[in-house]
Design a protein around this motif. Sequence first.
Motif, PDB file in Angstrom:
ATOM      1  N   ASP A   1       0.842  -1.195   0.000  1.00 22.15           N
ATOM      2  CA  ASP A   1       0.000   0.000   0.000  1.00 22.15           C
ATOM      3  C   ASP A   1       0.880   1.249   0.000  1.00 22.15           C
ATOM      4  O   ASP A   1       1.449   1.616   1.020  1.00 22.15           O
ATOM      5  CB  ASP A   1      -0.910  -0.019   1.234  1.00 22.15           C
ATOM      6  CG  ASP A   1      -1.988   1.068   1.176  1.00 22.15           C
ATOM      7  OD1 ASP A   1      -1.983   1.848   0.199  1.00 22.15           O
ATOM      8  OD2 ASP A   1      -2.811   1.125   2.095  1.00 22.15           O
ATOM      9  N   GLU A   2       1.006   1.882  -1.162  1.00 23.30           N
ATOM     10  CA  GLU A   2       1.816   3.091  -1.334  1.00 23.30           C
ATOM     11  C   GLU A   2       3.207   2.916  -0.714  1.00 23.30           C
ATOM     12  O   GLU A   2       3.669   3.781   0.057  1.00 23.30           O
ATOM     13  CB  GLU A   2       1.108   4.291  -0.679  1.00 23.30           C
ATOM     14  CG  GLU A   2      -0.287   4.548  -1.203  1.00 23.30           C
ATOM     15  CD  GLU A   2      -0.341   5.674  -2.207  1.00 23.30           C
ATOM     16  OE1 GLU A   2       0.717   6.024  -2.762  1.00 23.30           O
ATOM     17  OE2 GLU A   2      -1.435   6.174  -2.450  1.00 23.30           O
ATOM     18  N   PRO A   3       3.924   1.842  -1.021  1.00 25.82           N
ATOM     19  CA  PRO A   3       5.165   1.555  -0.309  1.00 25.82           C
ATOM     20  C   PRO A   3       6.293   2.545  -0.586  1.00 25.82           C
ATOM     21  O   PRO A   3       7.208   2.673   0.223  1.00 25.82           O
ATOM     22  CB  PRO A   3       5.549   0.159  -0.813  1.00 25.82           C
ATOM     23  CG  PRO A   3       4.932   0.071  -2.174  1.00 25.82           C
ATOM     24  CD  PRO A   3       3.635   0.818  -2.046  1.00 25.82           C
ATOM     25  N   PHE A   4       6.240   3.252  -1.728  1.00 26.14           N
ATOM     26  CA  PHE A   4       7.344   4.138  -2.090  1.00 26.14           C
ATOM     27  C   PHE A   4       6.976   5.611  -2.037  1.00 26.14           C
ATOM     28  O   PHE A   4       7.798   6.468  -2.380  1.00 26.14           O
ATOM     29  CB  PHE A   4       7.850   3.809  -3.503  1.00 26.14           C
ATOM     30  CG  PHE A   4       8.166   2.354  -3.719  1.00 26.14           C
ATOM     31  CD1 PHE A   4       8.719   1.582  -2.713  1.00 26.14           C
ATOM     32  CD2 PHE A   4       7.893   1.744  -4.940  1.00 26.14           C
ATOM     33  CE1 PHE A   4       9.000   0.233  -2.907  1.00 26.14           C
ATOM     34  CE2 PHE A   4       8.178   0.404  -5.154  1.00 26.14           C
ATOM     35  CZ  PHE A   4       8.730  -0.356  -4.131  1.00 26.14           C
TER      36      PHE A   4
ATOM     37  N   LEU B   1      -0.834  -7.349  -5.159  1.00 31.06           N
ATOM     38  CA  LEU B   1      -1.720  -6.193  -5.227  1.00 31.06           C
ATOM     39  C   LEU B   1      -0.909  -4.997  -4.754  1.00 31.06           C
ATOM     40  O   LEU B   1      -0.402  -4.984  -3.622  1.00 31.06           O
ATOM     41  CB  LEU B   1      -2.946  -6.374  -4.336  1.00 31.06           C
ATOM     42  CG  LEU B   1      -3.987  -7.402  -4.776  1.00 31.06           C
ATOM     43  CD1 LEU B   1      -5.153  -7.426  -3.792  1.00 31.06           C
ATOM     44  CD2 LEU B   1      -4.503  -7.088  -6.175  1.00 31.06           C
ATOM     45  N   PHE B   2      -0.758  -4.015  -5.621  1.00 29.13           N
ATOM     46  CA  PHE B   2       0.112  -2.859  -5.346  1.00 29.13           C
ATOM     47  C   PHE B   2      -0.728  -1.596  -5.482  1.00 29.13           C
ATOM     48  O   PHE B   2      -1.280  -1.325  -6.558  1.00 29.13           O
ATOM     49  CB  PHE B   2       1.272  -2.857  -6.337  1.00 29.13           C
ATOM     50  CG  PHE B   2       2.346  -1.831  -6.085  1.00 29.13           C
ATOM     51  CD1 PHE B   2       3.599  -2.229  -5.631  1.00 29.13           C
ATOM     52  CD2 PHE B   2       2.122  -0.477  -6.309  1.00 29.13           C
ATOM     53  CE1 PHE B   2       4.609  -1.290  -5.411  1.00 29.13           C
ATOM     54  CE2 PHE B   2       3.115   0.463  -6.083  1.00 29.13           C
ATOM     55  CZ  PHE B   2       4.365   0.057  -5.629  1.00 29.13           C
ATOM     56  N   VAL B   3      -0.850  -0.833  -4.402  1.00 32.92           N
ATOM     57  CA  VAL B   3      -1.660   0.386  -4.407  1.00 32.92           C
ATOM     58  C   VAL B   3      -0.761   1.597  -4.602  1.00 32.92           C
ATOM     59  O   VAL B   3       0.293   1.724  -3.957  1.00 32.92           O
ATOM     60  CB  VAL B   3      -2.439   0.518  -3.078  1.00 32.92           C
ATOM     61  CG1 VAL B   3      -3.039   1.919  -2.930  1.00 32.92           C
ATOM     62  CG2 VAL B   3      -3.542  -0.529  -3.011  1.00 32.92           C
ATOM     63  N   THR B   4      -1.174   2.509  -5.494  1.00 33.60           N
ATOM     64  CA  THR B   4      -0.423   3.743  -5.718  1.00 33.60           C
ATOM     65  C   THR B   4      -1.363   4.827  -6.226  1.00 33.60           C
ATOM     66  O   THR B   4      -2.429   4.536  -6.788  1.00 33.60           O
ATOM     67  CB  THR B   4       0.723   3.528  -6.732  1.00 33.60           C
ATOM     68  OG1 THR B   4       1.474   4.742  -6.852  1.00 33.60           O
ATOM     69  CG2 THR B   4       0.205   3.127  -8.098  1.00 33.60           C
TER      70      THR B   4
ATOM     71  N   GLU C   1       4.020   5.269 -12.042  1.00 35.04           N
ATOM     72  CA  GLU C   1       4.446   4.088 -11.298  1.00 35.04           C
ATOM     73  C   GLU C   1       3.590   2.883 -11.672  1.00 35.04           C
ATOM     74  O   GLU C   1       4.101   1.775 -11.873  1.00 35.04           O
ATOM     75  CB  GLU C   1       4.342   4.361  -9.797  1.00 35.04           C
ATOM     76  CG  GLU C   1       4.862   3.234  -8.920  1.00 35.04           C
ATOM     77  CD  GLU C   1       5.025   3.671  -7.479  1.00 35.04           C
ATOM     78  OE1 GLU C   1       6.185   3.849  -7.052  1.00 35.04           O
ATOM     79  OE2 GLU C   1       3.996   3.838  -6.773  1.00 35.04           O
ATOM     80  N   ALA C   2       2.284   3.104 -11.801  1.00 37.48           N
ATOM     81  CA  ALA C   2       1.378   2.023 -12.187  1.00 37.48           C
ATOM     82  C   ALA C   2       1.738   1.471 -13.564  1.00 37.48           C
ATOM     83  O   ALA C   2       1.806   0.250 -13.767  1.00 37.48           O
ATOM     84  CB  ALA C   2      -0.067   2.517 -12.177  1.00 37.48           C
ATOM     85  N   LEU C   3       1.981   2.361 -14.515  1.00 37.76           N
ATOM     86  CA  LEU C   3       2.329   1.932 -15.870  1.00 37.76           C
ATOM     87  C   LEU C   3       3.628   1.133 -15.879  1.00 37.76           C
ATOM     88  O   LEU C   3       3.774   0.174 -16.632  1.00 37.76           O
ATOM     89  CB  LEU C   3       2.474   3.145 -16.790  1.00 37.76           C
ATOM     90  CG  LEU C   3       1.191   3.910 -17.133  1.00 37.76           C
ATOM     91  CD1 LEU C   3       1.528   5.179 -17.907  1.00 37.76           C
ATOM     92  CD2 LEU C   3       0.232   3.046 -17.935  1.00 37.76           C
ATOM     93  N   ARG C   4       4.565   1.528 -15.040  1.00 38.76           N
ATOM     94  CA  ARG C   4       5.884   0.890 -15.037  1.00 38.76           C
ATOM     95  C   ARG C   4       5.849  -0.505 -14.411  1.00 38.76           C
ATOM     96  O   ARG C   4       6.559  -1.402 -14.842  1.00 38.76           O
ATOM     97  CB  ARG C   4       6.856   1.777 -14.261  1.00 38.76           C
ATOM     98  CG  ARG C   4       8.292   1.301 -14.333  1.00 38.76           C
ATOM     99  CD  ARG C   4       9.260   2.426 -14.063  1.00 38.76           C
ATOM    100  NE  ARG C   4      10.605   1.963 -14.351  1.00 38.76           N
ATOM    101  CZ  ARG C   4      11.539   1.730 -13.431  1.00 38.76           C
ATOM    102  NH1 ARG C   4      11.272   1.939 -12.162  1.00 38.76           N
ATOM    103  NH2 ARG C   4      12.728   1.291 -13.785  1.00 38.76           N
ATOM    104  N   LEU C   5       5.019  -0.686 -13.408  1.00 42.66           N
ATOM    105  CA  LEU C   5       5.063  -1.916 -12.630  1.00 42.66           C
ATOM    106  C   LEU C   5       4.025  -2.958 -13.022  1.00 42.66           C
ATOM    107  O   LEU C   5       4.268  -4.163 -12.879  1.00 42.66           O
ATOM    108  CB  LEU C   5       4.879  -1.595 -11.137  1.00 42.66           C
ATOM    109  CG  LEU C   5       5.921  -0.686 -10.475  1.00 42.66           C
ATOM    110  CD1 LEU C   5       5.559  -0.468  -9.011  1.00 42.66           C
ATOM    111  CD2 LEU C   5       7.319  -1.274 -10.595  1.00 42.66           C
TER     112      LEU C   5
END
Length: 356
Positions: free
Chosen positions: A192-195, A222-225, A230-234
């Motif tokens: 959840d918004e780790p970076f 599951l990666f929240v941003t 960042e979403a496009l890259r990951l």
Amino acid sequence: MSTPIQPVIKCESVYKIFGENAEKVLKKTDGEVDTESLLEAGCVIGVNNASFDVHKGEMLVIMGLSGSGKSTLLRCISRLIETTAGNIFIDGEDLLGMNEKELINVRRNKMGMVFQSFALLPHKTVLENIALPLQVKGISTKDSMARAMDMVNLVELTGYENAFPRQLSGGQQQRVGIARSLAVEPEMWFLDEPFSALDPLIRKEMQDEFLRLQSVLHKTILFVTHDFDEALRLADRIAIMKDGVIEQIDTPANIVLNPATEYIAKFTRSVRRERVLSCQTIMEEYDVNTDLSDITVSKNAIIDTVAERVLSEQKPVAVLNEQDEIVGTLNSKIIIQVMFGETNNLPINNNAESQA
């Protein structure tokens, strides 16, 4: 006839409504939730009718602005908060039907979680912080420390195992948090918004590190941003939320090329397509009689990284898979179309991954 592969995570019409009258109001709506009527009843909607599957090894990025419901959805799936209605299945098991003991077992053995806050214990070393969840599971100090050292090496913090959190940079602290969540060898990884608390340069480095780890571990993620770049890259797929609703869930390429709503289109207007599309997405079918160029490109390469080479060739360029087999071709015409043409005329190959 083959049996469909069971998703690791399955959500069916998940709702989360905050307020004393939440369940009563939801029943009256008959599944069609109106935000204004909820507000009049003193309720606020966090997640509105979310349905999707996540398959083994897939990275689904849940993206949205502040208040969109993305973190609430993640907390529903990890059952850190209780849903108002709907169904959630983990490996086919009913998550919402689990008792406390079963839920603890699933969290300890299947779920790894990383949050924006590093939440490291200041009086424990890097190694001790990473080993903590293993010791909670009852693993011996010797074995937990050995496993923690493996994780230190995995996230490339070798030499810092005896350091305390205050002696580390923000990026290094987040690596410790990531290593700690991986120590229990979770099947699913929730971030959840780790970076988001990191400086831009460190954030880019952590994204690189994250992609490296995923190439090794192949976790279901599951990666929240809130960061579209960042979403496009990951992401393998992106779910974009607004007011609790998933407006669109699709591959990065399809979201950029075919935004489902005007809201989605606002995110995509400034995105250069050649930085999102891979060779396999736009490659043409390979004809064995085609006279090919001497150069080749990987099917996973992003167009931006190979465009100059392809444009300099008179002949079509072979697209290769991991086994160095030809799975398609690219030519200068299609590269020009990607970079300067109309999006609705692009020959997007949505099944390229499975075909290759």
